[in-house]
Design a protein around this motif. Structure first.
Motif, mmCIF file in Angstrom:
data_model
loop_
_atom_site.group_PDB
_atom_site.id
_atom_site.type_symbol
_atom_site.label_atom_id
_atom_site.label_comp_id
_atom_site.label_asym_id
_atom_site.label_seq_id
_atom_site.Cartn_x
_atom_site.Cartn_y
_atom_site.Cartn_z
ATOM 1 N N THR A 51 -3.792 4.176 4.715
ATOM 2 C CA THR A 51 -4.318 2.841 4.414
ATOM 3 C C THR A 51 -4.245 1.989 5.689
ATOM 4 O O THR A 51 -3.395 2.211 6.551
ATOM 5 C CB THR A 51 -3.525 2.163 3.287
ATOM 6 O OG1 THR A 51 -2.131 2.190 3.602
ATOM 7 C CG2 THR A 51 -3.751 2.879 1.961
ATOM 8 N N ALA A 53 -4.549 -2.044 7.390
ATOM 9 C CA ALA A 53 -4.609 -3.499 7.240
ATOM 10 C C ALA A 53 -4.807 -4.120 8.620
ATOM 11 O O ALA A 53 -4.479 -3.504 9.635
ATOM 12 C CB ALA A 53 -3.316 -4.026 6.614
ATOM 13 N N LEU A 73 -12.762 -3.584 7.323
ATOM 14 C CA LEU A 73 -11.484 -3.588 6.615
ATOM 15 C C LEU A 73 -11.676 -3.890 5.132
ATOM 16 O O LEU A 73 -12.605 -4.581 4.744
ATOM 17 C CB LEU A 73 -10.546 -4.642 7.204
ATOM 18 C CG LEU A 73 -9.628 -4.151 8.317
ATOM 19 C CD1 LEU A 73 -8.808 -5.315 8.823
ATOM 20 C CD2 LEU A 73 -8.714 -3.039 7.820
ATOM 21 N N ASP A 212 -3.892 -0.238 0.213
ATOM 22 C CA ASP A 212 -4.546 -1.122 1.177
ATOM 23 C C ASP A 212 -4.235 -2.598 0.918
ATOM 24 O O ASP A 212 -3.868 -3.323 1.841
ATOM 25 C CB ASP A 212 -6.074 -0.939 1.124
ATOM 26 C CG ASP A 212 -6.526 0.340 1.820
ATOM 27 O OD1 ASP A 212 -6.643 0.329 3.056
ATOM 28 O OD2 ASP A 212 -6.737 1.346 1.123
ATOM 29 N N SER A 213 -4.397 -3.025 -0.307
ATOM 30 C CA SER A 213 -4.261 -4.457 -0.576
ATOM 31 C C SER A 213 -2.814 -4.919 -0.400
ATOM 32 O O SER A 213 -2.560 -6.015 0.100
ATOM 33 C CB SER A 213 -4.764 -4.784 -1.980
ATOM 34 O OG SER A 213 -4.020 -4.036 -2.923
ATOM 35 N N GLN A 216 -2.144 -5.101 3.329
ATOM 36 C CA GLN A 216 -2.783 -6.278 3.919
ATOM 37 C C GLN A 216 -1.970 -7.548 3.642
ATOM 38 O O GLN A 216 -1.750 -8.362 4.546
ATOM 39 C CB GLN A 216 -4.204 -6.431 3.365
ATOM 40 C CG GLN A 216 -4.993 -7.615 3.934
ATOM 41 C CD GLN A 216 -5.293 -7.467 5.430
ATOM 42 O OE1 GLN A 216 -5.587 -6.380 5.909
ATOM 43 N NE2 GLN A 216 -5.199 -8.555 6.169
#
Lengths: 408, 408
Positions: A51, A53, A73, A212-213, A216
């Motif tokens: 992943t 960010a 992204l 990913d989230s 980030q």
């Protein structure tokens, strides 16, 4: 830039031993983008499942590679990813030609690695406004891919340097439920440093597993407490990029894990401090602790006003405990302050309190302390619970030499 | 401060001949506040019927004299007025002691002149945070009153200097309906210069007749186009004061008179430019013309971001037409910009347009131009009708020498 400036007096003794991060490999090459006789391109390739960010400069004139990364992204992908960075030319303010260069490079990396171009991130750092000779870079990509190796992170750190006088790396290793998780990162930057949402070029890798989230939001939060709290000269680059890649190779999911967040923050702070320690012309590393502000945000406004004030920075260069200039900087910041509640200390020496010089203050005590190469400046506003810490360096003849005498 | 710095290379050839302003008299004295062997106190006394306007620093840590002036302004009075200014000590961040000093001085001036203390305005400029030895000043007041003379305005300009390398004066004379009206002003300032609502110490006198409220609104409006458009080092003084006194001695009412406003603006701009020309370490006088912004306010944000950028200012010092740094400063300013609409010129040399270097640009043309001691930098944003002009100087070793090597 790329003058052979001598190593900063504030530099660490040596580049640290960084742990191998499973799932990511590095390579570097000398493409001759601008510099001769040194490496100037780095490639990092991450395994499928990684992943990614990123946080980037908010500059309205940000570079073509930054815009490309921002576009890419957030798209969740299991394909793996790559990062290619060149030094010597920032590919900023290069018009449509800049986008062409980014496309040529990302497509060449995609071709050589088998990744989709949408998973190839790039950055360029160096002179603004000159066309990037991207052919010199694409000519090196097959060789870079052949050279990829888990242990070459130091080579990557060296290839991205511009006016830096030392390569910057930092790491942390923690145990999560008895399993090892590693974090390692590299950074470059020494001038045009007043990050706003991101800074210079920073690449951090971990074998932890995080969506990913989540990656980030963690990165953005920690960036505000690290890279967004440093300044060398109040100038913000068109290329600032901070990226964090989690390969998941350790198999350890770190969602919500505070030990992981603390370890990541320590790596980010370490790299941020190394950027300040390599500030152009720096001879003093300065930590500014602001407490008692109306809010954390107001504390940061005060802290950065002090950190960016040419008069405060030159006083520190001159080893002058000139707290009057600190009062001036607080006054001009625009954030709330009450002269009669303010107290100011250099290190443990209380110099001013209640709108007035402290009755016990002896200038020789503060003057002695100012001779050190690490200075702590404390300001308490006496208004509320808002606080922050920011870091900067002094403003010296070295900064003028580097920036008035050379085209960068 | 008060080192014997050599005269700025950008200084005018000589102090100008200023016209006598009927209704105001000046005197100066050497009170030994801090400096030895020079004058350091000025007194100006205005006749009954004089109106007074002022604009002051917005600093949250502004000095005791500034707060006292702000309290006193706006009270219409026919009693006349006086201004007493000392150099060598700013009486800022001096706690309750600071207010005591102001009271002692204003009462002594009131006693010696027969004015009410509410019509005695003061200012102090120099070191921050040390008690003002006001007894040295009050001891000189009877002598100052005895010496008051219409022709001594140059003496006043010299007495208020600190790090200034030359005394600053400017004037204008116009005819209104066949009758002569004169304006003359003096200023001091060379470092800690980023005015916000006012700048340094500036005193302007006219024999025109204008009501207090009209005088105040005219002054505030013109200040935004003159003193609020200059910067030396982005640092804002705790003592910035701009005052305008209209004695009415000419008998000419200038309410709504555009010739008078234009003449006053020319005097204010002249003094503002002299402050920049005496910027600490300055070797280049830089005019930055910003056009095509979304609004005038946005144009000013861009203009000041360029003018305050250490990287732009060091590039100019190095005679480097480094427009990439101008792009950087525009990008970081926070005001709206579109990279692809931007054009940048040094003097008449167009260097960049449409997000890219101009096809006709030859660096040797711009490099030649950068050797001059007056540089014009033009930025067009291509967005709208907003525009501004701001002025600054370069950032040199001289600035570091003055501010890192001496306590000021």
């Amino acid at each position: 830039m790329a003058q052979s400036m001598s190593r900063s007096p504030l530099a660490p003794a040596a580049f640290p031993d960084l742990p191998v991060i499973k799932g990511v490999r590095f390579a570097s090459a000398a493409a001759g983008v601008k510099y001769q006789g040194r490496t100037d391109v780095m490639l990092a390739q991450m395994n499928p499942g990684t992943t990614v960010a990123g946080v980037f400069t908010k500059s309205a004139t940000r570079s073509a590679p930054v815009r490309d990364c921002q576009d890419k992204l957030g798209a969740e992908s299991q394909a793996g990813a790559a990062i290619l960075v060149n030094s010597g030319n920032s590919n900023a303010f290069t018009g449509h030609f800049g986008q062409t260069s980014v496309a040529e490079i990302t497509e060449a990396v995609a071709m050589a690695t088998g990744l989709p171009a949408s998973r190839v991130f790039t950055a360029s750092t160096g002179v603004i406004g000159e066309p990037l000779p991207h052919d010199r870079i694409t000519a090196k990509i097959n060789g870079l891919v052949d050279d990829l190796n888990e242990v070459r992170i130091k080579d990557a750190a060296e290839a991205i340097m511009t006016t830096d006088t030392f390569a910057k790396g930092a790491s942390a290793q923690i145990q999560v439920d008895g399993q090892a998780v590693s974090i390692a990162g590299v950074a470059k930057g020494s001038g045009m440093i007043a990050p706003d949402m991101a800074t210079m070029l920073v690449y951090i890798f971990t074998d932890a597993k995080l969506a990913d989230s989540d990656l980030q939001s963690l990165l953005a939060k920690l960036c505000n407490r690290s890279f967004n709290c440093i300044t060398v000269d109040s100038d913000t680059s068109t290329s600032d990029s901070l990226m964090l890649c989690a390969t998941g190779a350790s198999g350890v999911d770190v969602k919500g894990n505070s030990d992981f967040a603390a370890a990541l923050e320590s790596v980010m702070l370490d790299l941020a401090h190394q950027v300040v320690r390599d500030g152009e012309g720096a001879t003093k590393f300065v930590e500014i602790q602001v407490t008692g502000a109306v809010s954390d945000a107001e504390a940061k406004v005060h802290g950065l006003a002090i950190a960016n004030s040419p008069l405060v920075k030159t006083a520190i260069a001159g080893e002058d405990p000139n707290w009057g200039r600190v009062v001036m900087a607080i006054g001009k910041s625009g954030a709330i302050a009450d002269r009669d509640l303010l107290s100011i200390s250099f290190g443990d020496v209380l110099v001013a309190e209640k709108g007035w010089v402290s009755p016990d203050y002896r200038e020789e005590d503060a003057a002695e302390l100012m001779k050190r190469d690490e200075i702590i400046l404390k300001v308490d506003l006496g208004l509320g619970g808002g606080k922050t810490t920011v870091w900067t360096c002094d403003l010296t003849h070295g900064y003028i030499e580097i920036n008035a005498d050379y085209r960068s």
